[in-house]
Design an enzyme around this catalytic site. Structure first.
Site, mmCIF file in Angstrom:
data_model
loop_
_atom_site.group_PDB
_atom_site.id
_atom_site.type_symbol
_atom_site.label_atom_id
_atom_site.label_comp_id
_atom_site.label_asym_id
_atom_site.label_seq_id
_atom_site.Cartn_x
_atom_site.Cartn_y
_atom_site.Cartn_z
ATOM 1 N N TYR A 174 1.311 -1.333 -0.156
ATOM 2 C CA TYR A 174 -0.266 0.159 -0.296
ATOM 3 C C TYR A 174 1.246 1.381 0.138
ATOM 4 O O TYR A 174 0.959 2.012 -0.881
ATOM 5 C CB TYR A 174 -1.030 0.097 1.281
ATOM 6 C CG TYR A 174 -1.368 1.454 1.350
ATOM 7 C CD1 TYR A 174 -2.465 1.162 0.369
ATOM 8 C CD2 TYR A 174 -1.453 1.640 2.293
ATOM 9 C CE1 TYR A 174 -3.638 2.456 0.510
ATOM 10 C CE2 TYR A 174 -2.268 3.329 2.259
ATOM 11 C CZ TYR A 174 -3.804 3.331 1.616
ATOM 12 O OH TYR A 174 -4.328 4.388 1.942
ATOM 13 N N VAL A 207 -8.574 8.786 8.588
ATOM 14 C CA VAL A 207 -9.920 9.492 8.645
ATOM 15 C C VAL A 207 -10.635 8.012 9.061
ATOM 16 O O VAL A 207 -10.249 7.242 8.288
ATOM 17 C CB VAL A 207 -10.413 9.682 7.101
ATOM 18 C CG1 VAL A 207 -11.775 10.495 6.823
ATOM 19 C CG2 VAL A 207 -9.191 10.899 6.319
#
Ligand code: NAD
Length: 273
Positions: A174, A207
């Site tokens: 990632y 987030v």
């Protein structure tokens, strides 16, 4: 000749439009059905853009975003396409063209983030993460380019991640893909600057999305994360999808026309440069 009340209504409407920062622009948001992408779609709709909500899989969430935009007086459609597939990306752009005149704003937000010990990641898993997170930015930008070139104007916004700046365990594929997004942003900005097309990246912090709550439902894990982030960030609270929208509107609007190749950290002051 319209009556006075018609003129007044028209002027009022014109006034409203002139306050909208993305009025009549066509904006494609990949992975727009959930999380950050969903908030960006709703915000772009409020700013007068015609929004294309790209999604993969079950259409329900994307259709809900479209209805919410329409209920607020905006315009939107949902299009299913796997952004890691060149064929599906090209089909999506053809579908957009049948409805509207290409794309003015492209937000490359779709992403996957499977956590795994780095030595257990297979070659195929590595490739999949690069394809969805990084190659997709290339495929969609290439497909959007003819429209932006013909108008001499366009806005490309790529979503990277705070994890690129910090490094992160169990995320090597990632983090590498999000580094590729920044590299792509910089190199493409050099290609397109002379044609009035800006290319920038936004780097969210941690987030708190619906997906995070599904992945980590345990309240003690949530509490631990909150305490950790409150120490790390200059603004001591959890970041919400809504915290992202101002930076997306800025990079999608003409306010950012002399800014390109940059990465904006929107993370409550976690990483600074
Ligand atoms: P999310 O899972 O809610 O959103 C990702 C969206 O991408 C989903 O709607 C998913 O269906 C879609 N998607 C996945 N594969 C796709 C494909 N092949 N084609 C089309 N769509 C596909 O999560 P999010 O947190 O809102 O993530 C949005 C972006 O923000 C991602 O690029 C993510 O890496 C990045 N990001 C998120 C955080 C965070 O803390 N949430 C932090 C940094 C970066």
């Amino acid at each position: 000749m319209p009556g006075l009340h018609h003129i007044a209504a028209w002027q009022q409407e014109e006034g409203k439009e002139s306050l909208m920062r993305l009025y009549n622009k066509v904006a494609l948001v990949t992975g727009g059905a959930t999380g950050i992408g969903r908030e960006v779609c709703l915000a772009f709709g409020r700013e007068g853009a015609k929004v294309v909500v790209n999604y993969i899989g079950d259409p329900k969430s994307a259709e809900k975003v479209v209805s919410e935009i329409e209920a607020a007086g905006g315009t939107a459609i949902a299009i299913c396409a796997d952004v890691s597939s060149e064929e599906q990306v090209e089909d999506m752009f053809r579908e957009i063209e049948t409805k509207w005149d290409g794309v003015d704003i492209l937000v490359n937000n779709a992403g996957i983030y499977p956590r795994k010990a780095w030595h257990e990641i297979t070659g195929d898993e590595w490739d999949k993460v690069q394809a969805v997170n990084a190659k997709s930015c290339f495929l969609t930008s290439k497909a959007a380019y003819p429209y932006m070139r013909s108008k001499g104007y366009g806005k490309i916004i790529n979503v990277t991640s705070v994890t690129f700046f910090r490094g992160q365990k169990n995320f090597v594929h990632y983090v590498a893909s999000k580094g590729a997004v920044i590299g792509f942003t910089r190199a493409l900005s050099r290609e397109l600057g002379a044609e009035g097309i800006t290319v920038n990246a936004i780097s969210p912090g941690a987030v708190m999305t619906e997906q995070e709550l599904l992945d980590f439902p345990d309240s003690s894990v949530q509490e631990e994360t909150r305490l950790y982030l409150e120490q790390e960030q200059a603004i001591p609270r959890r970041q919400l999808p809504h915290d992202m929208v101002g930076s997306f509107i800025f990079l999608a609007s003409s306010d950012s026309d002399f800014m390109t190749g940059q990465t904006l950290n929107v993370d409550g002051g976690w990483v600074m440069h």
